[in-house]
Write a protein that holds these residues in place. Structure first.
Motif, mmCIF file in Angstrom:
data_model
loop_
_atom_site.group_PDB
_atom_site.id
_atom_site.type_symbol
_atom_site.label_atom_id
_atom_site.label_comp_id
_atom_site.label_asym_id
_atom_site.label_seq_id
_atom_site.Cartn_x
_atom_site.Cartn_y
_atom_site.Cartn_z
ATOM 1 N N ASN A 2 0.844 -1.187 0.000
ATOM 2 C CA ASN A 2 0.000 0.000 0.000
ATOM 3 C C ASN A 2 0.884 1.243 0.000
ATOM 4 O O ASN A 2 1.993 1.215 0.545
ATOM 5 N N GLY A 3 0.386 2.322 -0.586
ATOM 6 C CA GLY A 3 1.192 3.537 -0.630
ATOM 7 C C GLY A 3 0.370 4.798 -0.541
ATOM 8 O O GLY A 3 -0.787 4.833 -0.983
ATOM 9 N N ILE A 4 0.961 5.841 0.038
ATOM 10 C CA ILE A 4 0.348 7.173 0.073
ATOM 11 C C ILE A 4 1.235 8.117 -0.724
ATOM 12 O O ILE A 4 2.459 8.135 -0.562
ATOM 13 N N PHE A 5 0.601 8.923 -1.568
ATOM 14 C CA PHE A 5 1.303 9.847 -2.461
ATOM 15 C C PHE A 5 0.864 11.273 -2.114
ATOM 16 O O PHE A 5 -0.331 11.577 -2.112
ATOM 17 N N ILE A 6 1.843 12.128 -1.825
ATOM 18 C CA ILE A 6 1.558 13.498 -1.380
ATOM 19 C C ILE A 6 1.830 14.462 -2.540
ATOM 20 O O ILE A 6 2.977 14.692 -2.912
ATOM 21 N N SER A 7 0.774 15.004 -3.108
ATOM 22 C CA SER A 7 0.949 15.905 -4.258
ATOM 23 C C SER A 7 0.749 17.353 -3.838
ATOM 24 O O SER A 7 0.125 17.648 -2.814
ATOM 25 N N GLN A 8 1.291 18.260 -4.642
ATOM 26 C CA GLN A 8 1.072 19.692 -4.478
ATOM 27 C C GLN A 8 0.241 20.170 -5.669
ATOM 28 O O GLN A 8 -0.195 19.374 -6.488
ATOM 29 N N SER A 9 0.053 21.481 -5.766
ATOM 30 C CA SER A 9 -0.843 22.006 -6.797
ATOM 31 C C SER A 9 -0.444 21.600 -8.208
ATOM 32 O O SER A 9 -1.280 21.268 -9.029
ATOM 33 N N GLY A 10 0.872 21.611 -8.502
ATOM 34 C CA GLY A 10 1.306 21.319 -9.857
ATOM 35 C C GLY A 10 1.830 19.923 -10.075
ATOM 36 O O GLY A 10 2.373 19.624 -11.139
ATOM 37 N N SER A 11 1.677 19.045 -9.067
ATOM 38 C CA SER A 11 2.291 17.725 -9.200
ATOM 39 C C SER A 11 1.301 16.567 -9.085
ATOM 40 O O SER A 11 1.709 15.423 -8.947
ATOM 41 N N LEU A 12 0.006 16.850 -9.139
ATOM 42 C CA LEU A 12 -0.983 15.781 -9.021
ATOM 43 C C LEU A 12 -0.805 14.748 -10.121
ATOM 44 O O LEU A 12 -0.839 13.537 -9.863
ATOM 45 N N ASN A 13 -0.606 15.219 -11.359
ATOM 46 C CA ASN A 13 -0.434 14.262 -12.472
ATOM 47 C C ASN A 13 0.839 13.428 -12.305
ATOM 48 O O ASN A 13 0.879 12.255 -12.672
ATOM 49 N N VAL A 14 1.893 14.019 -11.705
ATOM 50 C CA VAL A 14 3.139 13.279 -11.479
ATOM 51 C C VAL A 14 2.902 12.136 -10.507
ATOM 52 O O VAL A 14 3.254 10.977 -10.776
ATOM 53 N N PHE A 15 2.278 12.426 -9.371
ATOM 54 C CA PHE A 15 2.109 11.396 -8.349
ATOM 55 C C PHE A 15 1.003 10.401 -8.704
ATOM 56 O O PHE A 15 1.073 9.233 -8.290
ATOM 57 N N LEU A 34 -2.925 12.825 -1.408
ATOM 58 C CA LEU A 34 -3.303 14.157 -0.950
ATOM 59 C C LEU A 34 -3.357 15.086 -2.146
ATOM 60 O O LEU A 34 -2.417 15.130 -2.951
ATOM 61 N N VAL A 35 -4.437 15.823 -2.292
ATOM 62 C CA VAL A 35 -4.545 16.843 -3.343
ATOM 63 C C VAL A 35 -4.755 18.179 -2.647
ATOM 64 O O VAL A 35 -5.595 18.299 -1.747
ATOM 65 N N SER A 36 -3.978 19.192 -3.026
ATOM 66 C CA SER A 36 -3.933 20.410 -2.216
ATOM 67 C C SER A 36 -4.429 21.669 -2.919
ATOM 68 O O SER A 36 -4.380 22.737 -2.333
ATOM 69 N N HIS A 37 -4.917 21.550 -4.138
ATOM 70 C CA HIS A 37 -5.324 22.759 -4.866
ATOM 71 C C HIS A 37 -6.545 22.404 -5.704
ATOM 72 O O HIS A 37 -6.455 21.665 -6.673
ATOM 73 N N ARG A 38 -7.692 22.944 -5.330
ATOM 74 C CA ARG A 38 -8.951 22.510 -5.934
ATOM 75 C C ARG A 38 -9.024 22.803 -7.424
ATOM 76 O O ARG A 38 -9.491 21.982 -8.206
ATOM 77 N N ARG A 39 -8.568 23.998 -7.820
ATOM 78 C CA ARG A 39 -8.646 24.358 -9.239
ATOM 79 C C ARG A 39 -7.775 23.427 -10.077
ATOM 80 O O ARG A 39 -8.164 22.999 -11.160
ATOM 81 N N ASN A 40 -6.585 23.108 -9.547
ATOM 82 C CA ASN A 40 -5.701 22.194 -10.263
ATOM 83 C C ASN A 40 -6.292 20.795 -10.316
ATOM 84 O O ASN A 40 -6.174 20.093 -11.328
ATOM 85 N N TYR A 41 -6.945 20.384 -9.232
ATOM 86 C CA TYR A 41 -7.592 19.070 -9.188
ATOM 87 C C TYR A 41 -8.688 18.987 -10.258
ATOM 88 O O TYR A 41 -8.783 18.000 -11.001
ATOM 89 N N ASN A 42 -9.518 20.024 -10.355
ATOM 90 C CA ASN A 42 -10.585 20.035 -11.366
ATOM 91 C C ASN A 42 -10.015 19.989 -12.774
ATOM 92 O O ASN A 42 -10.564 19.322 -13.664
ATOM 93 N N LYS A 43 -8.896 20.720 -12.973
ATOM 94 C CA LYS A 43 -8.262 20.716 -14.294
ATOM 95 C C LYS A 43 -7.715 19.334 -14.624
ATOM 96 O O LYS A 43 -7.818 18.865 -15.762
#
Length: 515
Positions: A2-15, A34-43
């Protein structure tokens, strides 16, 4: 696994893609992210309709912060969590997040006016702890992976992993070529590089690594060495500013879209109190910042030390840190007031030596004119134009001082003594080259001793480079994976999926060896 991936606003696609690559190779029974930026998540959802996020345990940061005020602070719970996570308090977790501790303009201008009260911060902290604890309990991770650390949620993930004995893999640049390394904590230096350096002689590394280290060293000495991800800075004339502004104005048809986006951020499906919006940052970057830079240059031009006087001056060089900056917000938070750090250094220099200060290239235009005037009020402090090459300033300096900057590494390579105050990637090099000052009351004595006992050790530098290369991987993380423009690119032919697969192989190897 099992794994947890911690993303930031510009790295969701990377993780997301990293998790999928690992899943294909070894299988992941449970995945958390973890997703930390709603607008980036929607995009991301819109641009990647075939994503697999429905298979993840999602922790959405805006669901913590958008309605935190309904929370009632439970001090018994916070004390219990301090004990469980083995921390004295949670201030370091709060301090690392500029969106909490600094003002709403901090992403594009120096702003220390926090929009949150002490009570607000405790409520956000409590909700974050509850959500992160639940994520760890639900996923039961065998590893956690992340990129540097700039939010409270990321820091809490680190604490939970550490307290539960779970491998924590935090990737960051080694500032050599395009190499990136995993560390087992959020600060510098990387434990694995430090141990490889301390536990080996140069001859103990593979011959290919040793030869590459010598080549890297020579390239840097010959002024041809660089590393991936450095922002390329260009001085703008008034004409450049006007042309850029006219281009922006030519897109007047986008104004309704921008206004709609702003309303969605405040009230709609982009609502996220951490999102600074799009209009203010764009106006600042396109108009306010360029004009402010030209105004400051005009006001200070006659006060700058001239380049052709450098070789005749007796000076210590201090490059300002960009603010906010991760390294200042975590382990060097006691040195965030750089004016006072500069005052301490200036008043600790040998008699007759001046302290020459230069603004960080990306920081110019982010501070008001008054900031530089305060620096000039310190008797033996002089300023250098932000557009002057740091390499040239280092070349003629007697000593270089920095809180935790890369310029210190460059100075070491140029055979200059260096004093540092915060955690750096190179701090474990011999203290006859670089000295870490931990008792600022004795700064004068430490500087005097370093100047008297300085000894350049080429072998140690090559061994450090070899240790860094041996423990890291070459990967275009910034330019290819994060898709940042206007940065140095080492491998212009890097392919997204190949880079992701390299990173997943490195991740699995690091889990196996518990980085």
């Amino acid at each position: 696994m099992n794994g947890i991936f911690i993303s930031q606003s510009g790295s969701l696609n990377v993780f997301h893609d990293l998790a999928e690559s690992i899943d294909r190779k070894v299988g992941l029974s449970k995945k958390g992210i973890l997703v930390s930026h709603r607008r980036n998540y929607n995009k991301f959802i819109k641009d990647h309709p075939h994503n697999s996020l429905d298979q993840y345990n999602l922790l959405k940061e805006w669901e913590i912060t958008n309605d935190f005020r309904q929370e009632q602070v439970n001090f018994d719970y916070l004390k219990k969590q301090e004990k469980a996570l083995q921390v004295d308090n949670f201030w370091e977790a709060l301090m690392v997040d500029r969106r909490l501790m600094l003002g709403p303009k901090c992403t594009y201008f120096q702003d220390y006016t926090s929009k949150f009260s002490h009570d607000d911060l405790l409520k956000i902290l409590q909700r974050s702890l509850q959500k992160m604890e639940k994520l760890f309990d639900d996923v039961q991770p065998d590893f956690v992976t992340s990129f540097i650390c700039v939010t409270m949620s990321e820091y809490l993930a680190y604490l939970y992993a550490k307290s539960r004995g779970i491998p924590y893999l935090n990737i960051r640049t080694v500032r050599i070529n395009n190499n990136m390394v995993y560390a087992d904590h959020v600060s510098e230096p990387s434990t694995r590089i430090k141990q490889a350096y301390q536990n080996n002689q140069l001859k103990d590394f593979p011959s290919s690594i040793t030869e590459q280290a010598k080549e890297v060293y020579q390239n840097i000495k010959n002024h041809t060495g660089t590393y991936e991800g450095i922002t390329i800075q260009r001085k703008q004339s008034l004409a450049d500013v006007l042309i850029k502004l006219l281009k922006k104005l030519s897109r007047i048809h986008r104004i309704p879209h921008l206004i709609t986006t702003e309303l969605k951020i405040k009230y709609g499906n982009f609502q996220d109190i951490h999102d600074p919006g799009v209009i203010k940052p764009a106006l600042y970057e396109s108009l306010v910042k360029p004009i402010l830079k030209m105004y400051i240059e005009f006001k200070l031009k006659k006060l700058y030390l001239r380049v052709n006087n450098l070789e005749h001056e007796n000076y210590c060089f201090f490059p300002l840190h960009l603010e906010p900056e991760r390294i200042l917000l975590i382990s060097a938070r006691y040195f965030m007031n750089q004016i006072e750090v500069i005052r301490n250094i200036a008043q600790s220099l040998p008699t007759g030596m001046i302290l020459l200060v230069k603004e960080h290239p990306k920081g110019f235009g982010r501070r008001p004119l008054g900031y530089y005037k305060k620096l000039l009020n310190i008797p033996n402090v002089r300023l250098m134009s932000p557009y002057t090459s740091s390499e040239l300033i280092v070349q003629h300096s007697k000593i270089v001082s920095t809180i935790a900057g890369t310029v210190g590494w460059e100075a070491i390579l140029r055979e200059k003594p260096v004093v540092i105050f915060g955690p750096t990637v190179y701090e474990f090099l011999p203290d006859t080259m670089v000295y870490k000052i931990q008792d600022t009351a004795n700064t004068s004595n430490h500087i005097k001793n370093l100047l008297s006992n300085y000894n350049f050790d080429e072998n140690s530098i090559i061994k450090y480079i070899a240790a860094s290369l041996n423990e890291s991987i070459p990967i275009n993380f910034y330019s290819t994976l994060l898709a940042r423009t206007n940065v140095v690119t080492v491998n212009s032919n890097a392919d997204w999926q190949l880079e992701i697969d390299k990173l997943s192989d490195y991740t699995l190897d690091s889990i196996k060896n518990h980085a």
